[in-house]
Design a protein around this motif. Structure first.
Motif, PDB file in Angstrom:
ATOM      1  N   ARG A  97       8.005  -0.260  26.192  1.00  0.00           N
ATOM      2  CA  ARG A  97       6.759   0.045  25.490  1.00  0.00           C
ATOM      3  C   ARG A  97       6.331   1.439  25.873  1.00  0.00           C
ATOM      4  O   ARG A  97       5.705   1.664  26.882  1.00  0.00           O
TER       5      ARG A  97
ATOM      6  N   PRO B 296      21.129  -9.203  19.253  1.00  0.00           N
ATOM      7  CA  PRO B 296      19.682  -9.003  19.176  1.00  0.00           C
ATOM      8  C   PRO B 296      19.040  -9.040  20.554  1.00  0.00           C
ATOM      9  O   PRO B 296      18.010  -8.418  20.786  1.00  0.00           O
ATOM     10  N   GLU B 297      19.675  -9.767  21.488  1.00  0.00           N
ATOM     11  CA  GLU B 297      19.083  -9.864  22.829  1.00  0.00           C
ATOM     12  C   GLU B 297      19.048  -8.522  23.544  1.00  0.00           C
ATOM     13  O   GLU B 297      18.260  -8.313  24.460  1.00  0.00           O
TER      14      GLU B 297
ATOM     15  N   LEU C 204      24.874  -8.357  16.211  1.00  0.00           N
ATOM     16  CA  LEU C 204      25.543  -9.318  17.087  1.00  0.00           C
ATOM     17  C   LEU C 204      24.758  -9.520  18.376  1.00  0.00           C
ATOM     18  O   LEU C 204      24.823 -10.584  18.980  1.00  0.00           O
TER      19      LEU C 204
ATOM     20  N   ARG D   9      15.596  -7.080  23.129  1.00  0.00           N
ATOM     21  CA  ARG D   9      14.397  -7.815  23.560  1.00  0.00           C
ATOM     22  C   ARG D   9      13.537  -7.044  24.544  1.00  0.00           C
ATOM     23  O   ARG D   9      12.325  -6.993  24.378  1.00  0.00           O
TER      24      ARG D   9
ATOM     25  N   PRO E 251      28.453 -12.062  26.360  1.00  0.00           N
ATOM     26  CA  PRO E 251      28.551 -13.466  25.962  1.00  0.00           C
ATOM     27  C   PRO E 251      29.644 -13.671  24.903  1.00  0.00           C
ATOM     28  O   PRO E 251      30.040 -12.735  24.228  1.00  0.00           O
ATOM     29  N   ARG E 252      30.092 -14.927  24.834  1.00  0.00           N
ATOM     30  CA  ARG E 252      31.276 -15.190  24.050  1.00  0.00           C
ATOM     31  C   ARG E 252      30.982 -15.314  22.567  1.00  0.00           C
ATOM     32  O   ARG E 252      30.822 -16.401  22.018  1.00  0.00           O
ATOM     33  N   LYS E 253      30.888 -14.176  21.923  1.00  0.00           N
ATOM     34  CA  LYS E 253      30.717 -14.129  20.471  1.00  0.00           C
ATOM     35  C   LYS E 253      31.326 -12.818  20.023  1.00  0.00           C
ATOM     36  O   LYS E 253      31.484 -11.893  20.827  1.00  0.00           O
TER      37      LYS E 253
END
Ligand SMILES: [Zn+2]
Ligand SMILES: [Zn+2]
Lengths: 275, 559
Positions: free
Chosen positions: B84, B76-77, B74, B80, B327-329
């Motif tokens: 490293r 993936p961001e 849900l 990001r 966020p709206r999800k």
């Protein structure tokens, strides 16, 4: 700007073995540097850091505006102009993925093809691709709620699938054909297509405008003809789009029908189908 | 044979009443032993002036199973900004509130934790949970199987709830899922939701089965007592997040009728309805009830400001929360009608009255409770915030002036009126050692973890003394897992495979006929594949040790 502006010419020495991440290599970032300093800027090559100068022959000359000119096959170079704020980048060949993604200002011109996610989440500025773009151009990065939200994208070749998925502002042109789910989940913005598109165009689009200047797609059941008198708005819009040239040149001379949809969602989007 | 000596450290070992005594610590073959002062050892570390504790144990952290993976998908961001790392021992893994399995192991270990327990394993998805935890390096792990919304149990209770039948079913489920305990989530409520009920109070009947949450809680607590499972029923009470839910929480304690129960993420269950916003702290009422009920233990579920994702088995609550997502999800799921989940991303904001008060309530619970042995430090990762915020949370609890600084930044009404302002208590290192190691080990029945006594597993964290407790707890000088150095100054230096904790309560096998009959009619999964065998568990767990905790610590064996 305090530092004098410069144009950097970057000629690719040889195709790199792995993918290269160009994020951070922007006209403004290099602008203040000398030739040798620019050559020492670190970039990622696969899992290792590499100096920019190891991959490119770099030449700097003073100019009025900051710019980067890349020469060579950059198809293994991702994130060209990533989050770029201003300036100009020209590439005389193809580029990799995420070209001009999250662009905020300035101009990016690519003479060849661009990979996936070109101009995705772009907020301002312009990306012009003379070749074709991969999937998810002008769309959202995985997970994001919004795709392109400003600026202009011009694709003179074809576009892959999911072009402008979740786009919410700005203008995009595709001179050639587009893949499946063209402008799916569009929230707002204007898109003109010169060729034909794949399956499910405008799927779940809520608002926004699609102009099909090429082959007229079959209108899905969730789009309905509105029968509005469009003469005034069409005159203005068509004249504007015609400036892009190519398949859009003749738009002002054509009459247009308007459909609203996708009524499976908000239904406030529109398809303009010139006759 | 390998030996190790930590010389001159200050030991905090509450299980043995050791409170900062300077003492050497010996290890032989992964176990703590008494070494003679002059006995030569393979490795010796001078840790004089440093603080030595057992490895941390998180008894409630969502680290494995379907919903954890759905949360990653849900968001993936969240993956990001990949750190490293230049550490060749760390394989690529990232994520802050939805860390990958590898990152979960690395980040826990480098802050001195050596075990974590997944609280909400769906019975029909237990394999996935074990595999994911098996993929999590360094940490020992275990899970509680979710019961109490499964149709079969509700059916049994509707028929009158023969305690022997319920006991055997629970015993079978624990064995089948290779669980460490049982969690009940919104007792009966998730099932009731599927029959169109949108809330279920403790004494409100399920419309289909006519069973109440009170009955579900009591039946499960009784079954676990009879099965002598060391970890008490892990209870996610009714009405999570709802203003005024303190009434349900107190009624749930009452439903236990003196049987042992662990109320989890109580911060989310300690809300009143006072004040202009009809939302107030009921921390005091909760703590008074906990103080008065020695059969009850809690973990807090502190919230931490910033982005996270709420990952819960409580579908009823999560559907209500979906509109608040940011966020709206969101994602919701149900498996085999025995359990489900809901994932809603959430950003806790210090300028939100409700969020600010939630932050205050959590801290009030920590600071008002009088018996740290029944209070466990958690953020209900990732629901209240990621587990990587524990060092920050510890500083909030140990440092009144730091706490006041943070409080002053909150929504002005909360900053001005919170009872927290008047609480002077600063937790000591001894109390922190209880809440983060000794108490969770005891509540789980782990006899050889969470302490530094002879015979214990050599899971050890060594911290360099620092007035900034956040810095100190974020970057331990040394972390040992079973005697092996796994982290040095916040850098992973070895990645052994962790073990799997579980229990094997005895039960009457006759119950399997009924379960098989039910499964045949209602389940997609074949009953013959329901139970995870030992060999299979070993494979799932990536070849890690199988750590069985005996079931006769608190009572007689159920068989
Ligand atoms: Zn819960
Ligand atoms: Zn939880």
């Amino acid at each position: 700007m305090s530092a004098p502006a410069a144009v950097f010419e970057l000629r690719l020495r040889a195709l790199p073995r792995f993918r290269v991440d160009l994020a951070g290599v922007t006209p403004l970032a290099l602008g203040a540097l000398g030739e040798a300093e620019a050559g020492r800027v670190a970039i990622r090559h696969g899992n290792e850091a590499l100096a920019l100068g190891e991959l490119f022959e770099i030449r700097r000359r003073p100019a009025n505006a900051p710019a980067l000119h890349f020469e060579g096959d950059l198809s293994r170079f991702d994130r060209l102009a990533w989050e770029m704020e201003d300036g100009e980048i020209r590439v005389d060949g193809p580029v990799g993925h995420y070209a001009a993604a999250r662009l905020r200002g300035g101009l990016v011109a690519v003479a060849g093809d661009a990979g996936g996610f070109a101009a995705c989440e772009m907020a301002g500025g312009e990306l012009a691709v003379a070749g074709s773009v991969g999937d998810f151009a002008a769309a959202a990065l995985p997970g994001s709620m919004d795709g392109m939200r400003g600026g202009t994208l011009v694709v003179r070749g074809d576009a892959g699938a999911r072009f402008a998925d979740r786009m919410r502002r700005g203008t995009a042109f595709v001179f050639g054909n587009a893949g499946d789910f063209f402008a799916s989940r569009l929230v707002a913005g204007t898109i003109a297509l010169g060729g034909r598109c794949g399956a499910h165009p405008g799927w779940a689009m809520r608002r926004g405008t699609l102009v099909f200047a090429g082959e007229t797609p079959a209108v899905p059941a969730t789009f309905v003809e509105t029968g509005h008198d469009l003469r005034v708005i069409w005159t203005l819009l068509a004249r504007d789009l015609a400036r892009a040239g190519g398949p859009f040149t003749a738009l002002p001379d054509r009459r247009v029908r308007r459909f609203a949809g996708d009524i499976a969602v908000d239904g406030k989007g529109e398809w303009l189908l010139p006759e | 044979m390998s030996t190790l000596r930590l010389r001159g450290g200050r030991l905090y070992d509450p299980a043995h009443g050791i409170d900062g005594e300077v003492c050497d610590l010996g290890v032989r073959d992964g176990r703590i032993v008494a070494l003679h002062e002059n006995e030569p050892v393979d490795r010796e570390h001078d840790v004089s002036g440093m603080i030595v504790m057992a490895g941390g144990i998180d008894l409630h952290s969502h680290i494995g199973g379907g919903k954890v993976n759905l949360a990653r998908l849900l968001l993936p961001e969240d993956h990001r900004p990949a750190p490293r790392t230049d550490n060749p021992l760390e394989l690529a893994s990232c994520g802050a509130c939805t860390p990958g399995t590898l990152a979960t192991g690395y980040r826990y270990a480098e802050m001195g934790y050596t075990a974590a327990f997944e609280p909400a394993m769906a019975l029909s998805n237990a394999r996935h949970a074990h595999m994911e935890m098996g993929d999590t390096p360094i940490l020992d792990h275990g899970a509680y199987v979710m019961l109490g919304n499964d149709e079969l149990l509700l059916e049994m209770l509707a028929e009158g709830g023969d305690p022997a039948l319920v006991r055997d079913y629970v015993g079978w489920a624990i064995n089948a899922a290779r669980a460490m305990g049982v969690k009940v989530v919104n007792p009966g409520g998730i099932s009731a939701f599927k029959f169109n009920q949108r809330k279920l109070d403790v004494d409100e009947p399920h419309v289909q089965h006519r069973v109440t949450p009170r009955q579900v809680v009591h039946a499960l607590a009784r079954a676990l007592t009879e099965l002598a499972v060391p970890h008490p029923l892990h209870i996610h009470a009714s009405n999570l997040g709802v203003a005024g839910n303190i009434a349900s929480t107190l009624a749930t304690i009452d439903a236990l009728e003196g049987l042992r129960g662990h109320l989890t993420h109580v911060q989310f269950h300690s809300y009143g309805t006072e004040g202009p916003h009809k939302f107030s702290s009921a921390a005091l009422a909760l703590v008074e009830a906990v103080n008065a009920h020695p059969n009850v233990s809690i973990d807090v579920g502190q919230i931490i400001f910033g982005q996270t994702v709420t990952a819960s088995g409580d579908t009823m609550t999560q559907i209500r929360n979906a509109a608040l997502g940011s966020p709206r999800k969101w994602v919701g799921a149900d498996i085999e009608c025995d359990a489900g989940c809901g994932l809603v991303p959430f950003r806790y904001r210090d300028q939100s009255y409700v969020n600010a008060l939630q932050w205050v309530i959590g801290l009030e619970i920590f600071l008002l409770a009088n018996d740290p042995w029944r209070v466990v430090l958690t953020t209900d990762h990732p629901n209240g915030g990621p587990f990587t915020s524990y060092p920050h949370l510890i500083r909030l609890l140990m440092d009144k002036s730091f706490r006041d600084e943070q409080l002053a930044r909150l929504h002005p009404e909360v900053a001005a009126h919170a009872a927290l302002r008047e609480i002077r208590r600063e937790l000591t290192l001894y109390e922190i050692a209880i809440m983060t190691r000794a108490a969770p080990a005891r509540l789980l029945g782990l006899a050889d973890r969470g302490h530094l006594g002879v015979g214990a597993a050599a899971d050890i964290a060594v911290y360099r003394e620092d007035a900034d407790r956040e810095y100190m707890f974020r970057t331990p000088e040394y972390v040992f897992k079973d005697g092996e150095l796994v982290a040095r100054q916040g850098r992973i230096v070895a990645t052994p495979v962790g073990g799997t904790h579980f229990v094997e309560p005895g039960f009457d096998g006759a119950i399997e006929q009924r379960i098989a009959r039910y499964a045949e009619h209602h389940h997609a999964l074949d009953f013959r594949n329901a139970a995870i065998g030992r060999d299979e568990l070993c494979t799932c767990a990536n070849g890690g040790q199988l750590l069985v905790t005996p079931c006769a610590v608190h009572g007689t064996n159920g068989t």
